[in-house]
Design a protein around this motif. Structure first.
Motif, mmCIF file in Angstrom:
data_model
loop_
_atom_site.group_PDB
_atom_site.id
_atom_site.type_symbol
_atom_site.label_atom_id
_atom_site.label_comp_id
_atom_site.label_asym_id
_atom_site.label_seq_id
_atom_site.Cartn_x
_atom_site.Cartn_y
_atom_site.Cartn_z
ATOM 1 N N HIS A 1 -18.866 -4.884 -39.064
ATOM 2 C CA HIS A 1 -19.986 -4.743 -40.006
ATOM 3 C C HIS A 1 -21.101 -5.677 -39.570
ATOM 4 O O HIS A 1 -20.888 -6.865 -39.363
ATOM 5 C CB HIS A 1 -19.517 -5.092 -41.419
ATOM 6 N N SER B 1 -25.296 -6.543 -40.575
ATOM 7 C CA SER B 1 -26.369 -6.304 -41.544
ATOM 8 C C SER B 1 -27.662 -6.949 -41.081
ATOM 9 O O SER B 1 -27.649 -7.990 -40.438
ATOM 10 C CB SER B 1 -26.009 -6.904 -42.909
ATOM 11 N N ASN B 2 -28.750 -6.342 -41.439
ATOM 12 C CA ASN B 2 -30.071 -6.922 -41.272
ATOM 13 C C ASN B 2 -30.800 -6.691 -42.582
ATOM 14 O O ASN B 2 -31.038 -5.550 -42.968
ATOM 15 C CB ASN B 2 -30.821 -6.272 -40.111
ATOM 16 N N PHE C 1 -30.776 -2.711 -43.180
ATOM 17 C CA PHE C 1 -29.708 -1.744 -42.924
ATOM 18 C C PHE C 1 -28.356 -2.446 -42.862
ATOM 19 O O PHE C 1 -28.266 -3.667 -42.726
ATOM 20 C CB PHE C 1 -29.948 -0.986 -41.612
ATOM 21 N N HIS C 2 -27.303 -1.650 -42.984
ATOM 22 C CA HIS C 2 -25.927 -2.067 -42.755
ATOM 23 C C HIS C 2 -25.375 -1.108 -41.702
ATOM 24 O O HIS C 2 -25.513 0.107 -41.840
ATOM 25 C CB HIS C 2 -25.075 -1.953 -44.015
ATOM 26 N N ARG C 3 -24.764 -1.642 -40.658
ATOM 27 C CA ARG C 3 -24.174 -0.799 -39.617
ATOM 28 C C ARG C 3 -22.680 -1.104 -39.551
ATOM 29 O O ARG C 3 -22.276 -2.257 -39.426
ATOM 30 C CB ARG C 3 -24.802 -1.074 -38.257
ATOM 31 N N PHE C 4 -21.889 -0.065 -39.648
ATOM 32 C CA PHE C 4 -20.441 -0.181 -39.537
ATOM 33 C C PHE C 4 -19.995 0.539 -38.277
ATOM 34 O O PHE C 4 -20.519 1.599 -37.945
ATOM 35 C CB PHE C 4 -19.746 0.459 -40.747
ATOM 36 N N GLU C 5 -19.039 -0.046 -37.588
ATOM 37 C CA GLU C 5 -18.457 0.605 -36.428
ATOM 38 C C GLU C 5 -16.955 0.648 -36.627
ATOM 39 O O GLU C 5 -16.309 -0.382 -36.829
ATOM 40 C CB GLU C 5 -18.796 -0.151 -35.150
ATOM 41 N N ALA D 1 -19.822 5.239 -35.575
ATOM 42 C CA ALA D 1 -20.815 4.348 -36.175
ATOM 43 C C ALA D 1 -21.367 4.968 -37.454
ATOM 44 O O ALA D 1 -21.608 6.171 -37.520
ATOM 45 C CB ALA D 1 -21.943 4.071 -35.193
ATOM 46 N N ILE D 2 -21.555 4.118 -38.455
ATOM 47 C CA ILE D 2 -22.123 4.535 -39.735
ATOM 48 C C ILE D 2 -23.299 3.609 -40.024
ATOM 49 O O ILE D 2 -23.152 2.389 -39.984
ATOM 50 C CB ILE D 2 -21.081 4.433 -40.865
ATOM 51 N N LEU D 3 -24.462 4.172 -40.319
ATOM 52 C CA LEU D 3 -25.649 3.385 -40.603
ATOM 53 C C LEU D 3 -26.099 3.659 -42.032
ATOM 54 O O LEU D 3 -26.291 4.819 -42.418
ATOM 55 C CB LEU D 3 -26.763 3.758 -39.620
ATOM 56 N N LEU E 1 -29.083 2.729 -44.715
ATOM 57 C CA LEU E 1 -30.439 2.181 -44.764
ATOM 58 C C LEU E 1 -30.826 1.776 -46.179
ATOM 59 O O LEU E 1 -31.717 2.352 -46.792
ATOM 60 C CB LEU E 1 -31.430 3.221 -44.230
#
Length: 91
Positions: free
Chosen positions: A40, A42-43, A50-54, A64-66, A68
């Motif tokens: 996980h 985050s920015n 956004f949050h990005r999950f891999e 990958a899941i983004l 926003l």
């Protein structure tokens, strides 16, 4: 915009995750026991949030899941479901 209309969404189930494509078709169905690691990132800056999950899978390419949004309901729900599935997210 597409997530509001049910396109390109990630649905959390007790057995794992289902990620749909642009037209609502299933792109990935990932059971919890196939996931080796959940990363996980985050920015949360004012210009880009956004949050990005891999999802790192055993013997398959990562998914990958983004997300926003600053505080989406999806993030704590995914963390809870992952812990119940036996995973501990990496930050």
């Amino acid at each position: 915009m597409s997530a509001r209309h049910g396109l390109r969404v990630c649905r959390i189930h007790t057995g794992g995750l289902v990620v749909t494509g642009l037209f609502g078709q299933v792109k990935h169905a990932v059971p919890w026991d196939q996931i080796a690691e959940l990363k996980h990132m985050s920015n949360l800056s004012p210009l880009l949030t956004f949050h990005r999950f891999e999802l790192v899978r055993h013997g398959a390419r990562p998914v990958a899941i983004l997300v926003l949004k600053a505080n989406p309901e999806f993030v704590p729900a995914l963390h809870r479901a992952a812990e119940q599935g036996g995973l501990h997210p990496q930050r």
